[in-house]
Each structure stands twice: as C-alpha cells, then as structure tokens.
Scaffold this motif. Structure first.
Motif, PDB file in Angstrom:
ATOM      1  N   MET A   1      -4.231  -2.362  -7.696  1.00 53.11           N
ATOM      2  CA  MET A   1      -5.581  -1.851  -7.401  1.00 53.11           C
ATOM      3  C   MET A   1      -5.587  -0.829  -6.273  1.00 53.11           C
ATOM      4  O   MET A   1      -6.341   0.130  -6.327  1.00 53.11           O
ATOM      5  CB  MET A   1      -6.501  -3.013  -6.999  1.00 53.11           C
ATOM      6  CG  MET A   1      -6.928  -3.874  -8.161  1.00 53.11           C
ATOM      7  SD  MET A   1      -8.133  -5.113  -7.633  1.00 53.11           S
ATOM      8  CE  MET A   1      -7.171  -6.163  -6.577  1.00 53.11           C
ATOM      9  N   ARG A   2      -4.761  -1.040  -5.248  1.00 47.58           N
ATOM     10  CA  ARG A   2      -4.960  -0.282  -4.006  1.00 47.58           C
ATOM     11  C   ARG A   2      -3.809   0.630  -3.607  1.00 47.58           C
ATOM     12  O   ARG A   2      -3.981   1.493  -2.762  1.00 47.58           O
ATOM     13  CB  ARG A   2      -5.256  -1.259  -2.860  1.00 47.58           C
ATOM     14  CG  ARG A   2      -6.528  -2.061  -3.110  1.00 47.58           C
ATOM     15  CD  ARG A   2      -6.857  -2.963  -1.939  1.00 47.58           C
ATOM     16  NE  ARG A   2      -6.972  -2.218  -0.694  1.00 47.58           N
ATOM     17  CZ  ARG A   2      -6.781  -2.733   0.506  1.00 47.58           C
ATOM     18  NH1 ARG A   2      -6.461  -4.006   0.627  1.00 47.58           N
ATOM     19  NH2 ARG A   2      -6.897  -1.993   1.583  1.00 47.58           N
ATOM     20  N   ASN A   3      -2.638   0.431  -4.178  1.00 47.92           N
ATOM     21  CA  ASN A   3      -1.486   1.242  -3.775  1.00 47.92           C
ATOM     22  C   ASN A   3      -1.622   2.667  -4.306  1.00 47.92           C
ATOM     23  O   ASN A   3      -1.807   2.873  -5.506  1.00 47.92           O
ATOM     24  CB  ASN A   3      -0.208   0.584  -4.316  1.00 47.92           C
ATOM     25  CG  ASN A   3       1.049   1.286  -3.870  1.00 47.92           C
ATOM     26  OD1 ASN A   3       1.287   2.434  -4.265  1.00 47.92           O
ATOM     27  ND2 ASN A   3       1.846   0.628  -3.070  1.00 47.92           N
ATOM     28  N   ARG A   4      -1.531   3.641  -3.422  1.00 47.28           N
ATOM     29  CA  ARG A   4      -1.827   5.020  -3.848  1.00 47.28           C
ATOM     30  C   ARG A   4      -0.833   5.526  -4.874  1.00 47.28           C
ATOM     31  O   ARG A   4      -1.174   6.329  -5.731  1.00 47.28           O
ATOM     32  CB  ARG A   4      -1.892   5.949  -2.646  1.00 47.28           C
ATOM     33  CG  ARG A   4      -0.628   6.025  -1.833  1.00 47.28           C
ATOM     34  CD  ARG A   4      -0.933   6.603  -0.463  1.00 47.28           C
ATOM     35  NE  ARG A   4       0.165   6.359   0.453  1.00 47.28           N
ATOM     36  CZ  ARG A   4       0.953   7.294   0.934  1.00 47.28           C
ATOM     37  NH1 ARG A   4       0.789   8.548   0.574  1.00 47.28           N
ATOM     38  NH2 ARG A   4       1.920   7.002   1.777  1.00 47.28           N
TER      39      ARG A   4
ATOM     40  N   ARG B   1      -1.762   3.686  -8.179  1.00 48.53           N
ATOM     41  CA  ARG B   1      -3.035   4.207  -8.709  1.00 48.53           C
ATOM     42  C   ARG B   1      -2.850   5.577  -9.354  1.00 48.53           C
ATOM     43  O   ARG B   1      -3.505   5.918 -10.335  1.00 48.53           O
ATOM     44  CB  ARG B   1      -4.068   4.303  -7.587  1.00 48.53           C
ATOM     45  CG  ARG B   1      -4.605   2.939  -7.191  1.00 48.53           C
ATOM     46  CD  ARG B   1      -5.327   3.040  -5.878  1.00 48.53           C
ATOM     47  NE  ARG B   1      -6.473   3.955  -5.989  1.00 48.53           N
ATOM     48  CZ  ARG B   1      -7.725   3.574  -6.066  1.00 48.53           C
ATOM     49  NH1 ARG B   1      -8.008   2.296  -6.070  1.00 48.53           N
ATOM     50  NH2 ARG B   1      -8.690   4.444  -6.155  1.00 48.53           N
TER      51      ARG B   1
ATOM     52  N   GLN C   1      -2.865  -6.738  -5.926  1.00 52.26           N
ATOM     53  CA  GLN C   1      -3.418  -5.887  -4.867  1.00 52.26           C
ATOM     54  C   GLN C   1      -2.823  -4.474  -4.967  1.00 52.26           C
ATOM     55  O   GLN C   1      -3.541  -3.482  -4.821  1.00 52.26           O
ATOM     56  CB  GLN C   1      -3.130  -6.477  -3.481  1.00 52.26           C
ATOM     57  CG  GLN C   1      -3.262  -5.420  -2.407  1.00 52.26           C
ATOM     58  CD  GLN C   1      -3.582  -5.947  -1.032  1.00 52.26           C
ATOM     59  OE1 GLN C   1      -4.709  -6.380  -0.776  1.00 52.26           O
ATOM     60  NE2 GLN C   1      -2.609  -5.901  -0.152  1.00 52.26           N
ATOM     61  N   GLU C   2      -1.514  -4.389  -5.201  1.00 48.93           N
ATOM     62  CA  GLU C   2      -0.877  -3.066  -5.284  1.00 48.93           C
ATOM     63  C   GLU C   2      -1.344  -2.308  -6.529  1.00 48.93           C
ATOM     64  O   GLU C   2      -1.527  -1.100  -6.485  1.00 48.93           O
ATOM     65  CB  GLU C   2       0.647  -3.207  -5.256  1.00 48.93           C
ATOM     66  CG  GLU C   2       1.173  -3.825  -3.968  1.00 48.93           C
ATOM     67  CD  GLU C   2       0.581  -3.205  -2.706  1.00 48.93           C
ATOM     68  OE1 GLU C   2       0.595  -1.969  -2.588  1.00 48.93           O
ATOM     69  OE2 GLU C   2       0.065  -3.960  -1.848  1.00 48.93           O
TER      70      GLU C   2
ATOM     71  N   LEU D   1       0.781  -1.243   0.000  1.00 45.76           N
ATOM     72  CA  LEU D   1       0.000   0.000   0.000  1.00 45.76           C
ATOM     73  C   LEU D   1       0.815   1.296   0.000  1.00 45.76           C
ATOM     74  O   LEU D   1       0.258   2.386   0.075  1.00 45.76           O
ATOM     75  CB  LEU D   1      -0.986   0.032   1.182  1.00 45.76           C
ATOM     76  CG  LEU D   1      -2.000  -1.100   1.221  1.00 45.76           C
ATOM     77  CD1 LEU D   1      -2.901  -0.979   2.436  1.00 45.76           C
ATOM     78  CD2 LEU D   1      -2.826  -1.117  -0.069  1.00 45.76           C
TER      79      LEU D   1
END
Ligand code: ZN
Ligand code: ZN
Length: 212
Positions: free
Chosen positions: A202-205, A208, A199-200, A156
C-alpha cells in the motif's frame, strides 16, 4: 510449528542480524552478521545454531560471519552469485568503508533459486531476488508468514542499485515478485524496522510505482 525472530542491529552501519528459533526443536539460524558482538554471543550461548543465512555479500551483512562460524560451526549459506564477496573486500565493498577488517571465509553451501532450508520443524524457501546485488536472496517461511528481505525491500523503501552488480530492472522484477506473493507476511528487513508485506504493497513508493 512456529518461529520466533529476534532482531538486533550490528556492525559498521547497524545492519540487522535476525536470530530465528524453531520453537519446537530450539534450533537456530542467524540471518546476516555484520558483527559478532558480545551480546550476540551471549544470546547464542548453549544453543544449537544450524545455519548462518546471508541475504547478500555486502560487508555490512557479513563482517561477523568468520567469528560466528568459529563460535557455532553453523553452515554458512549464501547465493552462488555473491559467494566471492566472502573472500574479497573489493567484492563485499569492505575496501570502501573498512579496509582490512574482513576475515575471508569459504561458504559451506551455495544457494540457488528454489532451495529449501530445514530448521527443525520449520522450512525456509530461498527466493533469488537480484537488483541490489547479483546474488541477493530473500528467505520465506510460508507456514509462519515470515519474510527476510535483506537489502531488497525495506520499510517504505528499497535497496540501492548503484553499487557494482546492482540493476534497476532486476530490483524492480524482484519487488514485483515479492508483491505478488500470496497473502501477508511479516517482513524482517536488512536495515531499520520490521514491516509487513501488505503495508509495503500500500505505502512503499517503489511497490506503488510498479502498478498492478
Ligand atoms: Zn547491501
Ligand atoms: Zn546493508
């Protein structure tokens, strides 16, 4: 072919040491060594350690390298651009946090983009991913879908760029490169917990923010 990974936090700021075992041959590589604790020594006892693979040269990832090298005689590998960290407390930032604790060591192998490291039947590819440091690397096992990202990519979040040698632009380019790898990977990071590349994505700021 398979690799198993055991991660243990060690050293002054609990950076992850990863013990990688090629299950066919039992050969081992250790990724980063912020310390060489009794527990790590016990885990490695009687086993064939081929490599000490460093993701970068910061003190929290290398303070145990000299002791681990003495114990195992494994090949110490670091990217050429971070190699002088192993002989300089200034370069490793050890002088900031724990002056006098670093035993200088000469690396056995200087890594570059595209290098390949054979561990028994397994193969690790060196991806030069600067941004956190000039000589930061990730190690990718494409067959077993495993990635070691050091302080480039965390669960994240991503590595700091405000230390000497850091660069926002380079870190961003490195994160784009990781995001654009084909397929999913289990991601073993330099600090905190394991994650996956999907996951990263999709969700890592940071990832993204990169956009498509
Ligand atoms: Zn670092
Ligand atoms: Zn670190």
């Amino acid at each position: 072919m398979a690799l198993t990974v055991e991660s243990l936090p060690q050293g002054p700021v609990q950076a992850n040491t990863h013990i990688i075992t090629d299950t066919v041959t039992g050969k081992i590589a250790v990724v980063d060594a912020g310390d060489c604790t009794a527990y790590l020594k016990e885990r490695l006892q009687g086993r064939q350690v081929e490599y000490i693979l460093l993701t970068h040269g910061h003190f929290d990832h290398i303070l145990g390298v000299a002791a681990l090298k003495e114990l195992t005689d494994a090949e110490v590998c670091i990217h050429a651009a971070d190699a002088d960290c192993l002989s300089s407390e200034e370069k490793s930032l050890c002088s900031w946090e724990c002056a006098g604790q670093q035993t200088p060591i000469v690396p056995d192998r200087l890594l570059h983009e595209g290098d390949v490291i054979s561990l028994g039947e397994s193969v690790l590819h060196v991806l030069h991913t600067p941004g956190h440091t000039k000589g930061g690397v990730c190690y990718a096992d494409y067959e077993n879908r495993i990635l070691f990202t050091g302080d480039t990519l965390f669960c994240l979040t991503a590595g700091r760029t405000d230390f000497p040698g850091g660069s926002d632009e380079e870190l961003l380019a490195s994160l784009i490169r990781l995001r654009n790898l084909d397929g999913d990977f289990t991601v073993y990071t330099g600090h905190n917990r394991v994650t996956t590349l999907n996951q990263e994505r999709m969700r890592n700021r940071y990832m993204r923010r990169i956009g498509q």
